[in-house]
Design a protein around this motif. Structure first.
Motif, PDB file in Angstrom:
ATOM      1  N   UNK A  81       0.823  -1.211   0.000  1.00 43.47           N
ATOM      2  CA  UNK A  81       0.000   0.000   0.000  1.00 43.47           C
ATOM      3  C   UNK A  81       0.858   1.263   0.000  1.00 43.47           C
ATOM      4  N   UNK A  82       0.332   2.306  -0.596  1.00 51.15           N
ATOM      5  CA  UNK A  82       0.927   3.640  -0.465  1.00 51.15           C
ATOM      6  C   UNK A  82       0.543   4.185   0.902  1.00 51.15           C
ATOM      7  N   UNK A  83       1.431   4.943   1.521  1.00 51.68           N
ATOM      8  CA  UNK A  83       1.169   5.409   2.892  1.00 51.68           C
ATOM      9  C   UNK A  83      -0.098   6.250   2.981  1.00 51.68           C
TER      10      UNK A  83
ATOM     11  N   UNK B 112       2.061 -12.945  -2.468  1.00 47.98           N
ATOM     12  CA  UNK B 112       2.499 -11.746  -1.776  1.00 47.98           C
ATOM     13  C   UNK B 112       3.826 -11.215  -2.277  1.00 47.98           C
ATOM     14  N   UNK B 113       4.743 -12.121  -2.679  1.00 47.51           N
ATOM     15  CA  UNK B 113       6.047 -11.620  -3.094  1.00 47.51           C
ATOM     16  C   UNK B 113       5.982 -10.893  -4.437  1.00 47.51           C
ATOM     17  N   UNK B 114       4.813 -10.898  -5.092  1.00 46.79           N
ATOM     18  CA  UNK B 114       4.655 -10.140  -6.332  1.00 46.79           C
ATOM     19  C   UNK B 114       4.037  -8.766  -6.066  1.00 46.79           C
ATOM     20  N   UNK B 115       3.699  -8.491  -4.799  1.00 49.58           N
ATOM     21  CA  UNK B 115       3.162  -7.173  -4.458  1.00 49.58           C
ATOM     22  C   UNK B 115       4.350  -6.241  -4.233  1.00 49.58           C
ATOM     23  N   UNK B 116       4.813  -5.601  -5.285  1.00 52.10           N
ATOM     24  CA  UNK B 116       6.042  -4.825  -5.196  1.00 52.10           C
ATOM     25  C   UNK B 116       5.795  -3.394  -5.625  1.00 52.10           C
ATOM     26  N   UNK B 117       6.475  -2.463  -4.931  1.00 53.71           N
ATOM     27  CA  UNK B 117       6.456  -1.064  -5.348  1.00 53.71           C
ATOM     28  C   UNK B 117       7.680  -0.784  -6.212  1.00 53.71           C
TER      29      UNK B 117
ATOM     30  N   UNK C 156       6.008   6.775  -7.697  1.00 54.76           N
ATOM     31  CA  UNK C 156       5.858   5.400  -7.217  1.00 54.76           C
ATOM     32  C   UNK C 156       4.771   4.702  -8.019  1.00 54.76           C
ATOM     33  N   UNK C 157       5.058   3.475  -8.445  1.00 53.46           N
ATOM     34  CA  UNK C 157       4.084   2.660  -9.179  1.00 53.46           C
ATOM     35  C   UNK C 157       3.896   1.352  -8.429  1.00 53.46           C
ATOM     36  N   UNK C 158       2.649   0.952  -8.236  1.00 50.03           N
ATOM     37  CA  UNK C 158       2.339  -0.278  -7.515  1.00 50.03           C
ATOM     38  C   UNK C 158       2.146  -1.449  -8.481  1.00 50.03           C
ATOM     39  N   UNK C 159       2.858  -2.553  -8.232  1.00 47.56           N
ATOM     40  CA  UNK C 159       2.619  -3.789  -8.970  1.00 47.56           C
ATOM     41  C   UNK C 159       3.377  -3.881 -10.281  1.00 47.56           C
ATOM     42  N   UNK C 160       3.658  -5.122 -10.679  1.00 47.88           N
ATOM     43  CA  UNK C 160       4.434  -5.375 -11.891  1.00 47.88           C
ATOM     44  C   UNK C 160       3.703  -4.909 -13.140  1.00 47.88           C
ATOM     45  N   UNK C 161       2.386  -5.156 -13.190  1.00 46.04           N
ATOM     46  CA  UNK C 161       1.637  -4.749 -14.383  1.00 46.04           C
ATOM     47  C   UNK C 161       1.604  -3.232 -14.514  1.00 46.04           C
ATOM     48  N   UNK C 162       1.437  -2.535 -13.373  1.00 49.29           N
ATOM     49  CA  UNK C 162       1.448  -1.073 -13.400  1.00 49.29           C
ATOM     50  C   UNK C 162       2.792  -0.521 -13.839  1.00 49.29           C
ATOM     51  N   UNK C 163       3.873  -1.191 -13.382  1.00 54.58           N
ATOM     52  CA  UNK C 163       5.221  -0.776 -13.768  1.00 54.58           C
ATOM     53  C   UNK C 163       5.431  -0.953 -15.267  1.00 54.58           C
ATOM     54  N   UNK C 164       4.996  -2.064 -15.806  1.00 51.36           N
ATOM     55  CA  UNK C 164       5.140  -2.299 -17.236  1.00 51.36           C
ATOM     56  C   UNK C 164       4.359  -1.277 -18.050  1.00 51.36           C
ATOM     57  N   UNK C 165       3.161  -0.922 -17.580  1.00 49.60           N
ATOM     58  CA  UNK C 165       2.374   0.096 -18.267  1.00 49.60           C
ATOM     59  C   UNK C 165       3.069   1.453 -18.210  1.00 49.60           C
TER      60      UNK C 165
END
Length: 464
Positions: free
Chosen positions: A157-159, A393-398, A414-423
């Motif tokens: 989560x973001x703070x 859980x180990x795929x929940x990455x910032x 900051x981008x949450x998650x692998x799919x968000x990072x790829x986008x």
């Protein structure tokens, strides 16, 4: 027939109760109410109970038995419903769960769908003063506490996502076990393989185009007003004033028990004005405002129900179905979407299809492909998540993009998650910033040139 079960879900006002009666008449079924508001005695209009004459002598369980001042938790519902289902099965009849409280349905159909501690659901535990003080602290303080007790969830989560951060911390405070540990346990293969309670579970999702449904809901509210809605509202209000009913909130919040029903809290100002003012024009204005607020809240609630069904209930069904196939289990669960947009085609598109599907599934464990039932099903039943990834859980990455941070006054991007990072990596903004960075590296040793700073200060575009 196997000891199967049928559940009917969908938005408020879409016709779930009607379909429940139609199925029960054909399948020798009995209905179990799955609506958290319809458990209360009386208050038939504000909670939209199916009228007695429309029940057509079909038994309706867990309806109309609780006093307004009492609370009924999801764990209470699950315990009571399981006993009733066992009794219905023993009499060789079919239990049909009907209701719009989707987490009730989910907690009943799956053993481990909700986090529990000390046999109470964490999402509905009694308030604890010490814990409340921690959870109501400043967002950054709450987040720092979560980082200490559950760094895995804190990294997800973001703070400033206060609702999710507080929920994860609450799980730890109330159960003594990190939220991430609960999720890990619920995602173990042996838990997933055994989570479905009933070997044959058929869910019918009644869906209506939301714009069409809005008009239907507005008409229903007008009918509720004509049928005595304000008499029920005044009944509740008078019982509170006389002390016969104690509200469970105390601070004016309408978040528990019957008080969260749509149609009471929207008229709080109006009811207060009736008691304190003689200005008829002002009172009528507040009344009309309450009616519009009730309609708007009902529209929003319908959309919330659709999101829950798609993102949680449908995903859980698809997830369990895949696990059962992989493990060669005999259990099966299917969700069929029925198009209830047009009332003129109800019999063909809803009643007849539901009866045919239910008979075949309960008798033989087979049925049509859910996506083939109608055109909406093909669209809305499409998986929204990767079915090979059960939220490990180990795929929940910032991820932090240093390039975009540089061109955003050093405010972390900051981008949450692998799919968000790829986008993000494919986005025009990121590619533009990459181009700028390359230019600065080649010509200015990676530093911002004076002209760029001036443009930033002047509010000019930074793209080249």
């Amino acid at each position: 027939m196997q000891k199967g079960i049928i559940a009917i879900v969908g938005t408020t006002g879409v016709g779930k109760s009607d379909l429940g009666v139609q199925l029960a008449k054909t399948l020798q079924g009995e209905i179990i109410n799955g609506d958290s508001m319809q458990v209360y005695k009386g208050l038939d209009i504000i909670t939209n109970k199916i009228p007695l004459n429309e029940q057509e002598t079909i038994p309706h369980h867990l309806m109309d038995f609780l006093e307004p001042h009492q609370e009924y938790r999801v764990t209470d519902f699950t315990k009571d419903a399981l006993q009733i289902i066992d009794d219905i099965h023993n009499r060789q009849r079919i239990p049909i769960i009907v209701g719009g409280t989707n987490y009730y349905i989910q907690s009943l159909l799956w053993k481990n769908s909700l986090i529990e501690g000390d046999s109470l659901n964490i999402y509905e535990k009694e308030s604890n003063i010490e814990n409340d003080e921690i959870l109501n602290a400043e967002p950054k303080i709450v987040y720092e506490r979560l980082q200490k007790v559950d760094p895995v969830m804190a990294s997800k989560w973001h703070w400033n996502d206060t609702r999710r951060v507080r929920r994860s911390l609450q799980v730890y405070l109330e159960t003594g076990k990190p939220h991430s540990e609960w999720i890990k346990e619920q995602n173990l293969p042996e838990e997933k393989a055994s989570s479905l309670r009933f070997p044959r579970t058929c869910i019918f999702w009644l869906y209506s185009d939301l714009e069409v449904l809005d008009h239907r809901l507005d008409a229903r509210i007008n009918k509720m007003i004509e049928g005595g809605l304000f008499e029920e509202i005044n009944y509740l209000r008078n019982n509170v004033r006389t002390g016969e009913v104690k509200t469970p909130f105390g601070d004016g919040g309408f978040t528990r028990g019957i008080w969260q029903v749509i149609g009471y809290k929207e008229f709080d100002q109006y009811l207060a004005a009736v008691e304190e003012s003689n200005d008829a024009s002002y009172i009528n204005e507040l009344k009309q405002h309450g009616i519009e607020s009730m309609k708007a809240a009902t529209h929003r609630y319908a959309r919330t129900q659709v999101r829950w069904i798609r993102n949680k209930l449908l995903y859980k069904c698809q997830q369990d179905s895949l696990v059962n196939i992989l493990n060669e289990n005999s259990s099966d669960i299917r969700m069929y979407l029925l198009d209830a947009t047009s009332l003129e085609t109800w019999n063909q598109e809803v009643r007849d299809k539901a009866i045919a599907i239910a008979k075949e599934f309960l008798e033989n464990g087979t049925g049509p492909d859910p996506s083939s039932v109608n055109s909406r099903a093909k669209e809305l039943l499409r998986p929204k998540k990767n079915m090979d990834d059960f939220e490990i859980l180990d795929k929940w990455t910032k991820y932090q993009c240093d390039i975009c941070t540089m061109f955003n006054d050093n405010i972390p991007r900051i981008i949450n998650g692998e799919s968000g990072w790829n986008q993000h990596l494919k986005s025009k903004k990121h590619k533009s910033n990459l181009k700028l960075k390359k230019q600065f590296d080649e010509n200015y040793d990676g530093q911002f040139p004076p002209w760029f700073k001036k443009k930033k200060d002047a509010g000019s575009k930074t793209n080249v």
